[in-house]
Design an enzyme around this catalytic site. Sequence first.
Site: not given
Lengths: 395, 395
Positions: A111, A182, A207-208, A354
Site C-alpha cells: 500500500f 502489514d 476498519y476493514k 475490486r
Amino acid sequence: MTLPLKDRFDLPEGMIYLDGNSLGPLPKGVGAAVQSVIAKEWGAHLIKGWNDCDWMDQPARVGTRVGRLIGAPAGSVVMGDTLSIKVFQAVSAALALRPDRRVILSDSGNFPSDLYMAEGLIALKDAGYELRIVEPEAVADAIDREVAVVMLTEVDYRTGRMHDMAAVTDTAQNAGAVMVWDLAHSAGAVEVDLTASGCEMAVGCTYKYLNGGPGAPAFIYVRPDLVDTVTPFLSGWLGHAAPFAFDRSYTPGKGIERMRVGTPPVLQLAALEQAMTVWDGVTMAEVRAASLILSERFIAEVEARCSQLTLLSPRDAARRGSQVSFGFDNGYAAMQALIARGVIGDFRAPNVMRFGFTPLYLDVGDVIAAVDTLQDVLDRRLWDKPEYRAVGRVT
Amino acid sequence: MTLPLKDRFDLPEGMIYLDGNSLGPLPKGVGAAVQSVIAKEWGAHLIKGWNDCDWMDQPARVGTRVGRLIGAPAGSVVMGDTLSIKVFQAVSAALALRPDRRVILSDSGNFPSDLYMAEGLIALKDAGYELRIVEPEAVADAIDREVAVVMLTEVDYRTGRMHDMAAVTDTAQNAGAVMVWDLAHSAGAVEVDLTASGCEMAVGCTYKYLNGGPGAPAFIYVRPDLVDTVTPFLSGWLGHAAPFAFDRSYTPGKGIERMRVGTPPVLQLAALEQAMTVWDGVTMAEVRAASLILSERFIAEVEARCSQLTLLSPRDAARRGSQVSFGFDNGYAAMQALIARGVIGDFRAPNVMRFGFTPLYLDVGDVIAAVDTLQDVLDRRLWDKPEYRAVGRVT
C-alpha cells in the site's frame, strides 16, 4: 458457527456490500456501546474514567482480542494511532535491530502509505538508507545481506495477491533481515499465524475486515521474545515504564505497552471493542473456507457471464486473499453504475474493479445477485452514461 | 456572552469539576452527534461516507474551528493523531529547517511526553543532536546559535506558569532558531495569537479545555508562509498531494493538508466537532478575563483559609495560565479526600495539588464551595485517613 452471521450487523436494506476490505459495516451494538462510554463513562466519571472505566487498559485488552485472529498470543498486540504511524514505528524499530544494513525492501504491491512512511523515515535518518521496491514475485530473490528490513503487505490491496508469509519470513530471516508484515487486508480476512511465521513485527488496521468503523485505530505486534529489546523511537509517555511518574527522560515500558505512544482514542476503541464481539465463537479457519467459496463462485459467475472483464487476482485460491479484482478499461464508470444499483465495490486506478468477500455478512445468494447486477451493467453498457463517467473523489 | 454557559454541558450533579485541564466534561449534543455519525453515516453510507458525509474534510474543517481560538487563520490548522505524534512531526520538520544546528532546547516545565518524543527523534536521527533542558526561567538566556528548535509548552502542566509566547518566539527567531509551541494547556484556556507571535509551528490537544472527550485528536499549526516548504517526515498517504492516485512515491499536499498522516478518527472528530459548538459566540478575551476572576478568587480564599497550602503557581496573573497549583506534602491524600467529596482536582508528584479553572462551566460560587470543602478536608485532617493515603493509579 454457521456463517454468515448477518444478524450481528446493521446492514442497509437492499445493499450488497462488497467493500468490507475498505470499511467494514456497522456491527450491532456499537452505537449503544459508544453512547454508554460517552454518557455513562466520560459524562459521569470525567477524568476518573481513566481509572474507573479501565480506559487505560483498553489498548492492550482490545489488542488481545485482535491477536486471537492473527495467531498472536495475549499481550503481544496493542492498539493505537493509525496504520501509517504503526508502520513507521515498526520499521524504525526494525532498522535499529540491524544497524549495519541500509536497505528497506518492499514491493510494488505494498500500500502506498507504507512506502511513503518508509521514504519519510529514510529522509529523517539521512544516513544512506535506501527503499528498494521490487515486483511482488521478485521479493524472495531480492532479499540479500544488504537488506535490514523486509516490509510487505501480505495481501495486495489492488489484486488480492497474497504472499506466502511463512516462506518469505524464512527467506528474510535466513538472510539476516527483520520481517515486518502489514496485515491491513489480512486481519479478519485470511488465516494468519504470526507466531508460526516467526516474524519480528506486524501491523494492521481495524476498519476493514474488523469492522471497527471509520478511523478505528491500528495495531502493532512485536514477537514476545523481542519486545523488551526493541526501541520505540516514537517514545510517547504512554509507552513509558511509569507514565505518571512524569520522569524527565524516557524508559520504555514492559512488553508491548512500550509501543503505545499518546493518549488512546477511547471512543474509537469502544466502537472497536464492541465490533470485535462479532467474532465470538468464530474461527478464522471457517471464515477463510467460507470466503473462498464466495470468491471462487464470484470468479466463476463473472467469467461465465461478463466476458468484458479480465481477472486480475490470482486464480489459485491459496495465493489470494479475501478480495477479487477484475480489470476493465471502463471500470471506474462501471463501478459507479454498480454502486448506484446497490452493489458496493470499489475502483483502483488504472482499471481495477475490486470486490471484497466477507463471509460474516455475505452469502452465495449475495454473490449471485451482485453478478446479476454486474452483468446487467455491462450488457447494457451503463458505464457509458455520463453520470457514471464523471470522476469524483475515489475513496 | 455572559459566562458561564453551564447549560452547554452535561455536568454531573453535585460535582465541582476543577480538572478541565486534564479532561473536559461532556458538552451537550456530543452523544447525539456521534450516534448520528455511527448510525446514519457509517451504518447507512458505509464506504461512501468518506465522500457523502465529508469525513475527508473533517480534519481541516475542525482545525479551522480550533484555529479561531488560538489566533490561527482558517486553513492553517489540521487535526489528527495524538499530541505526542504531532510534537514529533513538528520538531522533525523544524530540525530540517536548520540543518546546520544540532540542539533542541526545551525546559523542565515541558510535559514529559514532549521531551520523550524529542529524545526518540534524536535517537532515530543518530546524528549528534542534543536535547538541552533548562529551567523555565533560563530559556531566553539559553537560546544561542547552536539551537535549531525551541520546543516549549506555553503553560506548565504542574504550576500553570506561562511563558511569554511573543517574547520567547522573538528571542528564538533572533537567534535563528525555529519556534514550536505546545498549546496543550493554552488552547481554550488563555488568549493565544499564533499569527502575532510569528512562531513557525504549534501543536496541541483537544481533550482538555476544548472538551473533545477522552482520546480526542491533536492539532498542528504551521505558519502559512512556511507550510508549503516544510517536510512532513511522517509522510502518510492522507498528506499526499493526491492520496487516491496511489503513486509509488510521496509528494506532499498543498498547505496544512500535508501534515495529515493516516486515516482520521472520524468518531472522535465528530465528538470534537460538536464539542467546539460550546465556543459559539464566545471570545477568548472574555474566557481569559473570567478565568482570572476565578483563579484570583481561589488563591485569595485558599490563602485566607488554608494556611497548610503553599502557592506554587505564579502570583502574577499575567504569568499564569488557567490553573492554580498549591504545594502540600499530604497533597495526594488530600486530593483523594476532596475528590471523594465531589471536588475534582488532581495531583502531580511530588506534592502538587492542581486546580483548573474553566469559566465555560464554573462560576465564583463553585470556587467558594470548592474552598469550603478544601478547608474542611484540611482542618479535619481527612488526608490522614488510610483510604485516602492508599496510592492508586494517578491519571
